[in-house]
Design a protein around this motif. Sequence first.
Motif, mmCIF file in Angstrom:
data_model
loop_
_atom_site.group_PDB
_atom_site.id
_atom_site.type_symbol
_atom_site.label_atom_id
_atom_site.label_comp_id
_atom_site.label_asym_id
_atom_site.label_seq_id
_atom_site.Cartn_x
_atom_site.Cartn_y
_atom_site.Cartn_z
ATOM 1 N N SER B 92 0.825 -1.208 0.000
ATOM 2 C CA SER B 92 0.000 0.000 0.000
ATOM 3 C C SER B 92 0.861 1.261 0.000
ATOM 4 N N LEU B 93 2.014 1.219 0.665
ATOM 5 C CA LEU B 93 2.906 2.393 0.613
ATOM 6 C C LEU B 93 3.450 2.614 -0.803
ATOM 7 N N LEU B 94 3.821 1.518 -1.452
ATOM 8 C CA LEU B 94 4.330 1.640 -2.824
ATOM 9 C C LEU B 94 3.250 2.188 -3.758
ATOM 10 N N VAL B 95 2.031 1.682 -3.599
ATOM 11 C CA VAL B 95 0.934 2.141 -4.456
ATOM 12 C C VAL B 95 0.675 3.636 -4.239
ATOM 13 N N LYS B 96 0.647 4.043 -2.992
ATOM 14 C CA LYS B 96 0.399 5.456 -2.707
ATOM 15 C C LYS B 96 1.520 6.334 -3.260
ATOM 16 N N GLY B 97 2.758 5.872 -3.060
ATOM 17 C CA GLY B 97 3.895 6.633 -3.565
ATOM 18 C C GLY B 97 3.866 6.737 -5.077
ATOM 19 N N LYS B 98 3.550 5.623 -5.745
ATOM 20 C CA LYS B 98 3.521 5.629 -7.204
ATOM 21 C C LYS B 98 2.382 6.507 -7.725
ATOM 22 N N MET B 99 1.257 6.468 -7.024
ATOM 23 C CA MET B 99 0.128 7.317 -7.438
ATOM 24 C C MET B 99 0.512 8.789 -7.324
ATOM 25 N N LEU B 100 1.159 9.143 -6.212
ATOM 26 C CA LEU B 100 1.556 10.536 -6.022
ATOM 27 C C LEU B 100 2.566 10.950 -7.092
ATOM 28 N N LEU B 101 3.497 10.045 -7.398
ATOM 29 C CA LEU B 101 4.465 10.354 -8.463
ATOM 30 C C LEU B 101 3.743 10.586 -9.783
ATOM 31 N N GLY B 102 2.736 9.752 -10.035
ATOM 32 C CA GLY B 102 1.959 9.907 -11.268
ATOM 33 C C GLY B 102 1.245 11.246 -11.318
ATOM 34 N N LEU B 103 0.817 11.728 -10.159
ATOM 35 C CA LEU B 103 0.070 12.986 -10.124
ATOM 36 C C LEU B 103 0.976 14.202 -10.236
ATOM 37 N N ILE B 104 2.159 14.108 -9.608
ATOM 38 C CA ILE B 104 3.007 15.307 -9.642
ATOM 39 C C ILE B 104 4.084 15.203 -10.708
ATOM 40 N N GLY B 105 4.177 14.031 -11.357
ATOM 41 C CA GLY B 105 5.109 13.882 -12.467
ATOM 42 C C GLY B 105 6.446 13.349 -12.024
ATOM 43 N N GLU B 106 6.789 12.151 -12.510
ATOM 44 C CA GLU B 106 8.078 11.552 -12.145
ATOM 45 C C GLU B 106 9.214 12.409 -12.672
ATOM 46 N N GLY B 107 10.289 12.426 -11.930
ATOM 47 C CA GLY B 107 11.486 13.130 -12.382
ATOM 48 C C GLY B 107 11.427 14.620 -12.170
ATOM 49 N N THR B 108 10.334 15.131 -11.599
ATOM 50 C CA THR B 108 10.284 16.569 -11.347
ATOM 51 C C THR B 108 10.842 16.857 -9.958
ATOM 52 N N ASN B 109 9.989 17.382 -9.093
ATOM 53 C CA ASN B 109 10.523 17.835 -7.819
ATOM 54 C C ASN B 109 10.378 16.799 -6.718
ATOM 55 N N ASN B 110 10.528 15.536 -7.062
ATOM 56 C CA ASN B 110 10.192 14.534 -6.071
ATOM 57 C C ASN B 110 11.216 13.420 -6.016
ATOM 58 N N SER B 111 12.479 13.761 -6.195
ATOM 59 C CA SER B 111 13.497 12.712 -6.224
ATOM 60 C C SER B 111 13.532 11.958 -4.899
ATOM 61 N N SER B 112 13.199 12.625 -3.789
ATOM 62 C CA SER B 112 13.203 11.941 -2.498
ATOM 63 C C SER B 112 12.141 10.856 -2.447
ATOM 64 N N LEU B 113 11.003 11.122 -3.049
ATOM 65 C CA LEU B 113 9.954 10.100 -3.068
ATOM 66 C C LEU B 113 10.387 8.928 -3.942
ATOM 67 N N GLU B 114 10.993 9.244 -5.082
ATOM 68 C CA GLU B 114 11.457 8.165 -5.967
ATOM 69 C C GLU B 114 12.495 7.288 -5.274
ATOM 70 N N THR B 115 13.466 7.900 -4.610
ATOM 71 C CA THR B 115 14.499 7.091 -3.946
ATOM 72 C C THR B 115 13.907 6.329 -2.761
ATOM 73 N N ALA B 116 12.945 6.942 -2.068
ATOM 74 C CA ALA B 116 12.314 6.239 -0.943
ATOM 75 C C ALA B 116 11.589 4.986 -1.445
ATOM 76 N N LEU B 117 10.896 5.114 -2.572
ATOM 77 C CA LEU B 117 10.170 3.967 -3.121
ATOM 78 C C LEU B 117 11.141 2.894 -3.608
ATOM 79 N N ASP B 118 12.240 3.351 -4.159
ATOM 80 C CA ASP B 118 13.287 2.431 -4.607
ATOM 81 C C ASP B 118 13.803 1.601 -3.432
ATOM 82 N N LYS B 119 14.119 2.298 -2.349
ATOM 83 C CA LYS B 119 14.665 1.627 -1.160
ATOM 84 C C LYS B 119 13.638 0.660 -0.571
ATOM 85 N N LEU B 120 12.404 1.107 -0.544
ATOM 86 C CA LEU B 120 11.328 0.293 0.027
ATOM 87 C C LEU B 120 11.145 -0.994 -0.781
ATOM 88 N N ALA B 121 11.076 -0.847 -2.109
ATOM 89 C CA ALA B 121 10.873 -2.019 -2.968
ATOM 90 C C ALA B 121 12.070 -2.962 -2.874
#
Lengths: 312, 324
Positions: B92-121
């Motif tokens: 559920s954390l991965l799904v929420k994180g991925k949804m948020l990335l989808g909404l705010i756009g991957e690779g924009t201002n959210n590198s911390s979320l991307e790396t957090a999801l990477d570490k989690l997975a």
Amino acid sequence: MATEKLERILKLLTELLNASTPKTADELRNKINMYPDNLVAFRKQFSRDKASLKEMGVPLEVVPVGPSGNSAEAYYVDNNKYYLPDLNLSEEELAQLNYAANSVHLLGAITEEEALRKLGGYSGSQHDYEATVSLANLETLNTLFEALSQRKQVTMIYSSKRRTVQPYLLQFKGEHWYLTGNEIEAGSTKSYRTDRIQELQTGENVDEYSLPRSFTGADFNYFSYGDDVPVTAKLLIDRTHIKWVEQNLDIPVSVNSDGNGIAEFLVRNHDSFINRVLLLLHHAEILEPDLLRDKFINRLQHLQKSHEDNNA
Amino acid sequence: MLKATERLERLISMVPWLIANNGATIEELGKRFQYPRETLINDLTKVLFFVGPHPHTPDNLIEVNVQEEEVWISQANYLSRPLNLTHTEAFSLLVKGKMLLGLIGEGTNNSSLETALDKLATALGAEKDQIIVDPGIRDSEIYEITNESIVTRRKMVITYYSFNEDYYSERKIQPLSIEINDRYLYLRAYCEKVNDYRTFRLDRITHAEIINEDIEQEFLHSFDNETSDKPIDLEFQFSEDSIATLIIQKSDSWIVSKYSTISVKERKDNMLEITLPVASNTWLGRLLLQLEPGTRVIENSPNIDIDAGMELAKQILDRYGLND
């Protein structure tokens, strides 16, 4: 009373985490020294404590010990399974996870407060986004995610057929969840809607397969894959329907100088494409190629003729 | 008042963080782990302080120091790492994180979320790309405006495409909630055009703007009382008075699973005879255009046009300069 229970369960967990071999209930009782003397009362309390640990997700295993035929049960916590691997999350990363947890709501799912506390803290942080995702078939999704992360094969019934699948990915699209994986019986990669999966079972073996170097999820533009001659279609869309096309057909549309829309895309399934264009009625026109335009017109003329024949 | 298991869950999550952080204030711990102050102090000084493996001698009990609002812990090696995430929690954390990335756009201002999801997975043995979440209509201006309108309790003016009737309408509405049913998101609202509650499919709203008028409380209250627990009623499109009976090819039997039917009969000529509710002439016409040639309408309610499909076919062919 609650404080005493807390201390007792915490001591039970401590003993289990420190034990190098499985411990029987009596051994644990002697070490903890907080259970009642009465055997029935002890069994009852011990059983409730075990249930509390399991409910929290403690991987408590039960193994038989003693000579065959006269074996007792012993309890064991595999430290490798118990401890969260070191994620080394920064405060900013944790904040972002909290932000996601507070911004997105999952229908049919649990709260992530406990998960975030394990990762270093939960905060009911402010958020600018608000979205809801359906996890209606949560049990199926959890099983598939566990299989996917441990590289375990699954067996399932799908479209009345038993299949063995090596899960590659889970994909949320159009309010449904899809599984993509390698189907052993077919020898190819396929996608399945997870709410249609029945009798799902996970195999025993971990790391039973490797992920391919690259893989993609299900393709939902049905006309973009098929065995027909690939052609690039050019569609003129009335200005009134541009937004609807973008939102419903997943097709990017550019706007002409006269305000109408033009969409260009590769078509590999001609009939599927024609069915999509028919949804737009007279609010769109196939400009190119002639092959698709003629096929579209023929289909409508054939329908007209068939209708006239029926009424004759 | 927290239950014993809720306190245990907080303690075994808090201790690793406290050790890694080399101490913290009572206030910080209370806030971060949702631990009420008095309960926290009690559990630190009257529970944790007495915990350690057998034989519980002072040298193997957890050492808890509380001084002037600050807490330090030592000798708690076996609790120095938290309990692993369950697959449900991680998923559920991965799904929420991925949804948020989808909404705010991957690779924009959210590198911390991307790396957090990477570490989690990675910690779970998966890769973050093994979960794909497409926000769909949520990633649109229409969704954003509608959501804001609900949150700020302001009325909206929308342009709505009625697919069943093939026309656009302008409506002033009082939005009440966004809900999911099967594949689509729906907006429940009070529509001032018809003075009644209506359900709008979000992907059929083609224009939306918030206006400077508050939603009336009476609609919010009556909506909460009457409809909040009820699922979206998708039957609103169909009237019981409008039905049609079709003879279709067996290759078109997909319509039986896609639409609700009143009866389905197999005929001797290897065709199917289907009676189904009809939303409108346009709805029936669109359906007939999708079906194989040879499909016939053999019975229809008085308000349903037997030639609905042919009317639409004619309009389309007109556009192509044919039918002259």
